[in-house]
Design an enzyme around this catalytic site. Structure first.
Site, PDB file in Angstrom:
ATOM      1  N   ASP A  44      31.872 113.942   3.251  1.00 21.04           N
ATOM      2  CA  ASP A  44      31.217 113.128   4.280  1.00 21.04           C
ATOM      3  C   ASP A  44      29.853 113.724   4.647  1.00 21.04           C
ATOM      4  OD1 ASP A  44      32.142 115.329   5.669  1.00 21.04           O
ATOM      5  OD2 ASP A  44      32.916 114.199   7.376  1.00 21.04           O
ATOM      6  N   ASP A  83      36.496 112.857   0.951  1.00 19.40           N
ATOM      7  CA  ASP A  83      36.649 113.199   2.361  1.00 19.40           C
ATOM      8  C   ASP A  83      37.099 111.990   3.163  1.00 19.40           C
ATOM      9  OD1 ASP A  83      36.389 115.597   3.709  1.00 19.40           O
ATOM     10  OD2 ASP A  83      34.198 115.566   3.782  1.00 19.40           O
ATOM     11  N   LYS A 112      40.667 114.721   1.422  1.00 17.35           N
ATOM     12  CA  LYS A 112      40.540 115.885   2.302  1.00 17.35           C
ATOM     13  C   LYS A 112      40.420 115.433   3.754  1.00 17.35           C
ATOM     14  CE  LYS A 112      36.751 118.611   2.640  1.00 17.35           C
ATOM     15  NZ  LYS A 112      36.532 118.431   4.103  1.00 17.35           N
ATOM     16  N   GLU A 114      39.829 117.008   7.839  1.00 10.50           N
ATOM     17  CA  GLU A 114      39.464 118.164   8.656  1.00 10.50           C
ATOM     18  C   GLU A 114      40.600 118.464   9.615  1.00 10.50           C
ATOM     19  OE1 GLU A 114      35.598 118.121  10.481  1.00 10.50           O
ATOM     20  OE2 GLU A 114      34.605 117.665   8.581  1.00 10.50           O
ATOM     21  N   GLU A 181      35.553 126.864   6.151  1.00 17.72           N
ATOM     22  CA  GLU A 181      34.112 126.697   6.295  1.00 17.72           C
ATOM     23  C   GLU A 181      33.535 127.618   7.354  1.00 17.72           C
ATOM     24  OE1 GLU A 181      32.644 122.697   6.409  1.00 17.72           O
ATOM     25  OE2 GLU A 181      30.676 123.310   7.153  1.00 17.72           O
TER      26      GLU A 181
HETATM   27  N1  LIG Z   1      23.542 119.829   3.591  1.00 21.25           N
HETATM   28  C1  LIG Z   1      24.687 120.249   4.136  1.00 21.25           C
HETATM   29  N2  LIG Z   1      25.265 121.371   3.690  1.00 21.25           N
HETATM   30  C2  LIG Z   1      26.419 121.825   4.236  1.00 21.25           C
HETATM   31  O1  LIG Z   1      26.931 122.868   3.779  1.00 21.25           O
HETATM   32  C3  LIG Z   1      27.007 121.084   5.298  1.00 21.25           C
HETATM   33  C4  LIG Z   1      26.377 119.888   5.696  1.00 21.25           C
HETATM   34  N3  LIG Z   1      25.217 119.502   5.124  1.00 21.25           N
HETATM   35  N4  LIG Z   1      26.924 119.100   6.664  1.00 21.25           N
HETATM   36  C5  LIG Z   1      28.268 119.376   7.104  1.00 21.25           C
HETATM   37  C6  LIG Z   1      28.500 120.816   7.206  1.00 21.25           C
HETATM   38  C7  LIG Z   1      27.673 121.488   8.288  1.00 21.25           C
HETATM   39  N5  LIG Z   1      27.404 122.792   7.748  1.00 21.25           N
HETATM   40  C8  LIG Z   1      26.519 123.719   8.354  1.00 21.25           C
HETATM   41  C9  LIG Z   1      25.267 123.295   8.722  1.00 21.25           C
HETATM   42  C10 LIG Z   1      24.389 124.152   9.320  1.00 21.25           C
HETATM   43  C11 LIG Z   1      24.721 125.463   9.585  1.00 21.25           C
HETATM   44  C12 LIG Z   1      23.663 126.295  10.244  1.00 21.25           C
HETATM   45  O2  LIG Z   1      22.501 126.081  10.010  1.00 21.25           O
HETATM   46  N6  LIG Z   1      23.982 127.233  11.095  1.00 21.25           N
HETATM   47  C13 LIG Z   1      22.927 128.001  11.782  1.00 21.25           C
HETATM   48  C14 LIG Z   1      22.894 127.706  13.252  1.00 21.25           C
HETATM   49  C15 LIG Z   1      22.547 126.274  13.544  1.00 21.25           C
HETATM   50  C16 LIG Z   1      22.606 125.960  15.023  1.00 21.25           C
HETATM   51  O3  LIG Z   1      22.713 126.863  15.854  1.00 21.25           O
HETATM   52  O4  LIG Z   1      22.501 124.761  15.338  1.00 21.25           O
HETATM   53  C17 LIG Z   1      23.124 129.474  11.616  1.00 21.25           C
HETATM   54  O5  LIG Z   1      22.128 130.186  11.457  1.00 21.25           O
HETATM   55  O6  LIG Z   1      24.272 129.939  11.684  1.00 21.25           O
HETATM   56  C18 LIG Z   1      25.997 125.897   9.230  1.00 21.25           C
HETATM   57  C19 LIG Z   1      26.897 125.004   8.604  1.00 21.25           C
HETATM   58  C20 LIG Z   1      28.001 122.927   6.453  1.00 21.25           C
HETATM   59  N7  LIG Z   1      28.126 121.548   5.981  1.00 21.25           N
HETATM   60  C1  LIG Z   2      31.075 121.154   3.434  1.00 18.52           C
HETATM   61  C2  LIG Z   2      32.182 120.487   2.678  1.00 18.52           C
HETATM   62  C3  LIG Z   2      33.420 121.296   2.619  1.00 18.52           C
HETATM   63  C4  LIG Z   2      32.442 119.132   3.264  1.00 18.52           C
HETATM   64  O1  LIG Z   2      33.400 118.856   3.944  1.00 18.52           O
HETATM   65  C5  LIG Z   2      31.462 118.079   2.955  1.00 18.52           C
HETATM   66  O2  LIG Z   2      30.581 118.288   2.100  1.00 18.52           O
HETATM   67  O3  LIG Z   2      31.584 117.010   3.546  1.00 18.52           O
HETATM   68 MG   LIG Z   3      33.174 117.033   5.003  1.00 10.22          MG
END
Ligand SMILES: Nc1nc(=O)c2c([nH]1)NC[C@@H]1CN(c3ccc(C(=O)N[C@@H](CCC(=O)O)C(=O)O)cc3)CN21
Ligand SMILES: CC(C)C(=O)C(=O)O
Ligand SMILES: [Mg+2]
Length: 285
Positions: A44, A83, A112, A114, A181
């Site tokens: 998703d 998903d 899948k 969540e 995750e």
């Molecule tokens: N393009 C993409 N890749 C992904 O892996 C992904 C998605 N989208 N969308 C759904 C989830 C969301 N995910 C993510 C997205 C951003 C962070 C991230 O940037 N974390 C930052 C902090 C962000 C904040 O505070 O808003 C960090 O530095 O930890 C982590 C997981 C992983 N998944």
């Molecule tokens: C980040 C992965 C595990 C996911 O659920 C997605 O791509 O939607």
């Molecule tokens: Mg997902």
């Protein structure tokens, strides 16, 4: 029936690491399958990387069905996983079953969801009726609003307990694997040791049974990549360069060149035919 089955994924635990990648369309899925991926996953996350949304909450069943169908048409070998989007399985087990069936009919081999503990009844029902299920714990992006963004999970005793409870509930309900995750690597290792089903990590460190990354992130075609991503290519840069060259060729009259078009070799023949065609149009006019 595709070559990689949920049973084979289970058997890989402790023997061979599981390689999983997302894909959302036909040409991408063809490439992923030919590259030997074990699981091709219609996530998703397409709401963000394909549709430009800020989070995954607006993704619909219709979108998941359409993209799953495109991916399923391409994949011969890998396991195709889809998903369940936000809102498609939380209201009732019945609705979850109905929506999982739609994804299977679109060509998915498994779905899948969540969460884990909260959805153990749905997981059990799906497995008993023959739909393989993968769970997902740690950072579950469908809780974006309550979490207040995406952050690392498993720092507190409560979070560790919740993650373990989810993984155990999924194992017990018959799920064939679980995504971890953005969990601290120590927590991922603990979960991997505690359950008999494979753990597939994203931003969860090396002590898991497999890894998953988002297509656009690893290929460099998405701007806001999470910090745990390794960029394997700069396809975005390559696309931009190609388009800039195309644009320059159009502006400069360099495209199309001789090999890109066809013309009459006998110009007199053309003038005759064109003259008659014009005359006919005048008469009919
Ligand atoms: N393009 C993409 N890749 C992904 O892996 C992904 C998605 N989208 N969308 C759904 C989830 C969301 N995910 C993510 C997205 C951003 C962070 C991230 O940037 N974390 C930052 C902090 C962000 C904040 O505070 O808003 C960090 O530095 O930890 C982590 C997981 C992983 N998944
Ligand atoms: C980040 C992965 C595990 C996911 O659920 C997605 O791509 O939607
Ligand atoms: Mg997902």
């Amino acid at each position: 029936m595709r070559e990689i089955t949920p049973r084979k994924i289970i058997e890989m635990k402790g023997k061979e690491r599981i390689a999983m990648v997302t894909a959302y369309d036909y040409p991408s899925a063809l490439i992923a399958d030919r590259a030997g991926m074990d699981i091709i996953f219609v996530g998703d996350s397409l709401g963000m990387v394909v549709y430009g949304e800020e989070n995954t909450l607006n993704v619909t069943m219709e979108q998941m069905v359409f993209h799953t169908r495109a991916v399923a048409r391409a994949v011969k070998r890998a396991l195709v996983l889809a998903d369940m989007p936000f809102g498609s399985y939380e209201v009732s087990v019945e609705e979850g079953v109905r929506n999982a069936v739609r994804l299977i009919r679109a060509g998915a081999d498994a779905v899948k969801i969540e969460g884990g503990y909260d959805h153990r009844k749905l997981v059990r029902k799906l497995v008993r009726m023959g739909i393989p299920v993968m769970g997902h714990t740690g950072l579950t992006p469908q809780r974006y609003l309550r979490l207040g963004g995406y952050r690392l999970m498993g720092e507190t005793e409560e979070e560790i307990e919740e993650i373990l409870r989810d993984a155990r509930a999924l194992e017990k309900a018959g799920a064939f694997a679980v995504v971890l995750e953005f969990t601290l690597a120590d927590v991922s290792r603990l979960v991997t040791e505690e359950v008999s089903i494979p753990t597939i990590g994203i931003g969860a460190g090396p002590y898991v049974d497999g890894q998953v990354l988002v297509w656009h992130d690893l290929l460099g075609i998405y701007e806001n990549v999470p910090p745990f991503v390794k960029k394997y290519a700069d396809i975005g840069g390559m696309i931009r360069l190609a388009l800039e060259n195309y644009r320059e060729d159009v502006k400069g009259g360099k495209f199309p060149a001789k090999e890109h078009y066809w013309e009459f070799l006998d110009k007199d023949d053309f003038r005759r035919k064109a003259g008659r065609a014009l005359e006919k149009l005048e008469e009919d006019g």
